[in-house]
Structure formats: C-alpha cells, structure tokens
Design an enzyme around this catalytic site. Structure first.
Site, PDB file in Angstrom:
ATOM      1  CE  LYS A   1     -18.399  20.132  -0.624  1.00 52.53           C
ATOM      2  NZ  LYS A   1     -18.267  19.031   0.354  1.00 52.53           N
TER       3      LYS A   1
ATOM      4  NE  ARG B   1     -23.453  20.883   2.909  1.00 54.65           N
ATOM      5  CZ  ARG B   1     -22.228  21.405   3.027  1.00 54.65           C
ATOM      6  NH1 ARG B   1     -21.974  22.603   2.584  1.00 54.65           N
ATOM      7  NH2 ARG B   1     -21.268  20.711   3.582  1.00 54.65           N
TER       8      ARG B   1
ATOM      9  NE  ARG C   1     -12.041  20.251   7.150  1.00 59.75           N
ATOM     10  CZ  ARG C   1     -13.164  20.328   6.442  1.00 59.75           C
ATOM     11  NH1 ARG C   1     -13.122  20.201   5.124  1.00 59.75           N
ATOM     12  NH2 ARG C   1     -14.319  20.481   7.028  1.00 59.75           N
TER      13      ARG C   1
ATOM     14  NE  ARG D   1     -15.347  23.416   9.104  1.00 61.37           N
ATOM     15  CZ  ARG D   1     -15.950  23.094   7.971  1.00 61.37           C
ATOM     16  NH1 ARG D   1     -15.337  23.302   6.812  1.00 61.37           N
ATOM     17  NH2 ARG D   1     -17.154  22.560   7.964  1.00 61.37           N
TER      18      ARG D   1
ATOM     19  NE  ARG E   1     -19.474  18.780   8.697  1.00 61.10           N
ATOM     20  CZ  ARG E   1     -18.157  18.978   8.574  1.00 61.10           C
ATOM     21  NH1 ARG E   1     -17.351  18.704   9.591  1.00 61.10           N
ATOM     22  NH2 ARG E   1     -17.662  19.452   7.471  1.00 61.10           N
TER      23      ARG E   1
HETATM   24  P1  AMP Z   1     -18.865  23.215   4.846  1.00 64.80           P
HETATM   25  O1  AMP Z   1     -17.805  24.219   5.147  1.00 64.80           O
HETATM   26  O2  AMP Z   1     -19.263  23.204   3.395  1.00 64.80           O
HETATM   27  O3  AMP Z   1     -18.519  21.842   5.363  1.00 64.80           O
HETATM   28  O4  AMP Z   1     -20.170  23.690   5.655  1.00 64.80           O
HETATM   29  C1  AMP Z   1     -20.160  23.781   7.070  1.00 64.80           C
HETATM   30  C2  AMP Z   1     -21.569  23.881   7.621  1.00 64.80           C
HETATM   31  O5  AMP Z   1     -22.195  25.058   7.105  1.00 64.80           O
HETATM   32  C3  AMP Z   1     -22.491  22.742   7.244  1.00 64.80           C
HETATM   33  O6  AMP Z   1     -22.344  21.625   8.095  1.00 64.80           O
HETATM   34  C4  AMP Z   1     -23.855  23.419   7.420  1.00 64.80           C
HETATM   35  O7  AMP Z   1     -24.194  23.547   8.787  1.00 64.80           O
HETATM   36  C5  AMP Z   1     -23.578  24.803   6.867  1.00 64.80           C
HETATM   37  N1  AMP Z   1     -23.834  24.875   5.404  1.00 64.80           N
HETATM   38  C6  AMP Z   1     -22.909  24.996   4.426  1.00 64.80           C
HETATM   39  N2  AMP Z   1     -23.493  25.033   3.210  1.00 64.80           N
HETATM   40  C7  AMP Z   1     -24.829  24.917   3.426  1.00 64.80           C
HETATM   41  C8  AMP Z   1     -25.976  24.885   2.580  1.00 64.80           C
HETATM   42  N3  AMP Z   1     -25.875  24.970   1.242  1.00 64.80           N
HETATM   43  N4  AMP Z   1     -27.196  24.751   3.178  1.00 64.80           N
HETATM   44  C9  AMP Z   1     -27.325  24.681   4.503  1.00 64.80           C
HETATM   45  N5  AMP Z   1     -26.290  24.698   5.355  1.00 64.80           N
HETATM   46  C10 AMP Z   1     -25.044  24.823   4.839  1.00 64.80           C
END
Ligand code: AMP
Length: 207
Positions: free
Chosen positions: A15, A88, A122, A155, A166
């Site tokens: 993404k 999400r 990553r 990260r 996740r």
């Molecule tokens: P990402 O960078 O998209 O992988 O998001 C990293 C982390 O941020 C996720 O594992 C969640 O803990 C939090 N997060 C991101 N987007 C959401 C969302 N829409 N709702 C809830 N938590 C989120």
C-alpha cells in the site's frame, strides 16, 4: 486525478509503495493513518502516547482516537486522494461513508508468508515516509532514503512476532471490508505479488 481511493490490502501488501508512486506520478495526496500516528508518537502528543501502546503490540488503535484524526484530515481535502490504512474496521468504513463516497477500494492480494518476509526486511524513512526492502527495493546508498536523504530505520512493529499479530488483526477486523466494498460495487482486486512497476501499471489501468 480527482478520484477518492481506499487502499485495502494487508500490512506489507505494498500500500505504502504504491501510494508513494500514485502521489509522485499521478498527483494524488496520500493520507496514511499509520504515518500520522507515528508522527504523533514521535512528537509525544496526547494522541501519540495513547496510540503507542496499541501500535507496539500490532493491535489497532481504538476507533475513537483514529476516527477523529482522519475525519479532520478528510474534511480538509479537495481533489483526488488516497487513504492508506483507513478504514481498517467496518465501523470506520461506515463513518467514512457518512463523510464522503469512495470511488475505488483497491485490494492488493498477497499471501501471508510473503507478507512476513516483506515486513521483516522493510526499512522506512521517518522524514518522507518512503518505504524500501532490503532485497526487492534497496535504497541506492545503504541506510539513506533515495527520495529525501533521510536516515532509514526499521519500524518497531516490523519484528516477526508483531507482524504475525498484525496479520491476525487484519484477518479479523479489516478483511470484512472486502465484502463491504464489494457490495458497493467499488472493489478492485489486484495481484500484489510481482514487479512493483507492473503492479503500479495495473492500478493506473483501473482508475
Ligand atoms: P500501518 O503503517 O498502516 O501499518 O499502521 C501501523 C499501525 O498503526 C497499525 O498496526 C495500527 O496499530 C495503527 N493503525 C493504522 N491505521 C489504523 C486504523 N485505521 N485503525 C486503527 N489503528 C490503525
């Protein structure tokens, strides 16, 4: 391009990589919930402090924190944009539906073992949020962002244990959105395995 796009795939499906290309080459604005949350954590804001404990475990940040943040950003948008990592949950999708309509929900399809391999290798840029992969998309100079010269980091939620968590959270909470957007006639399935450029061309072709 004016379209409103939701990127739906699991963590590691590409993404961020594709959103970056869409931003650089097609003029979209990218709103990444994860990037906004990580920025709040770095700045030690009240939201950041609350979000951190969930993010570190690979859990979703509670809806009441995320929805307020995203609603404010979306309300200010005009022109085309990409939502990367939002919605999400079905509840978040319902809130989004009450604010605006979605033109395309793009689902990047990648199997779990490939996702684990991608995420654990990553590297991310804290300054411009570009993403790299040690084997598939290495930066030109080790540890340095090609896009802005920032210092790349891993990260904390990209460790194998947290990644598996996740993926479980994705299956339970986010996977139902495929049906949600399917029913609304805006779901676009893309094979997320293969050459990054070919995947980008496939996305471009359906917009
Ligand atoms: P990402 O960078 O998209 O992988 O998001 C990293 C982390 O941020 C996720 O594992 C969640 O803990 C939090 N997060 C991101 N987007 C959401 C969302 N829409 N709702 C809830 N938590 C989120």
């Amino acid at each position: 391009m004016e379209a409103r796009i939701v990127l739906l795939g699991p963590p590691g499906s590409g993404k961020g990589t594709q959103a970056e290309r869409m931003e650089d080459e097609l003029g979209f604005v990218r709103l990444s919930t994860g990037d906004l949350l990580r920025e709040a954590v770095r700045n030690q804001t009240e939201l950041g402090k609350q979000a951190k404990e969930f993010m570190d475990q690979g859990l979703l940040v509670p809806n009441e924190l995320v929805i307020g943040l995203m609603k404010e950003k979306i309300d200010r948008m005009d022109g085309g944009y990409i939502l990367d990592g939002f919605p999400r949950t079905v509840q978040q999708a319902e809130v989004l539906e009450s604010i605006t309509s979605v033109d395309h929900a793009i689902n990047l399809d990648v199997d779990d073992e490939e996702l684990v391999s991608r995420l654990t290798k990553r590297r991310s840029c804290p300054d411009c949020n570009a993403v790299f992969h040690l084997l598939y998309k290495p930066p030109a100079a080790e540890g340095v962002c090609d896009r802005c010269g920032g210092e790349l980091y891993q990260r904390s939620d990209d460790s194998e244990e947290t990644v598996r968590n996740r993926l479980k959270v994705y299956r339970e909470n986010t996977f139902p959105l495929i049906e949600f957007y399917g029913k609304r006639g805006v779901l676009r399935d893309i094979d997320g395995v293969g050459d990054i450029d070919e995947i980008f061309q496939a996305i471009k072709g359906l917009l």
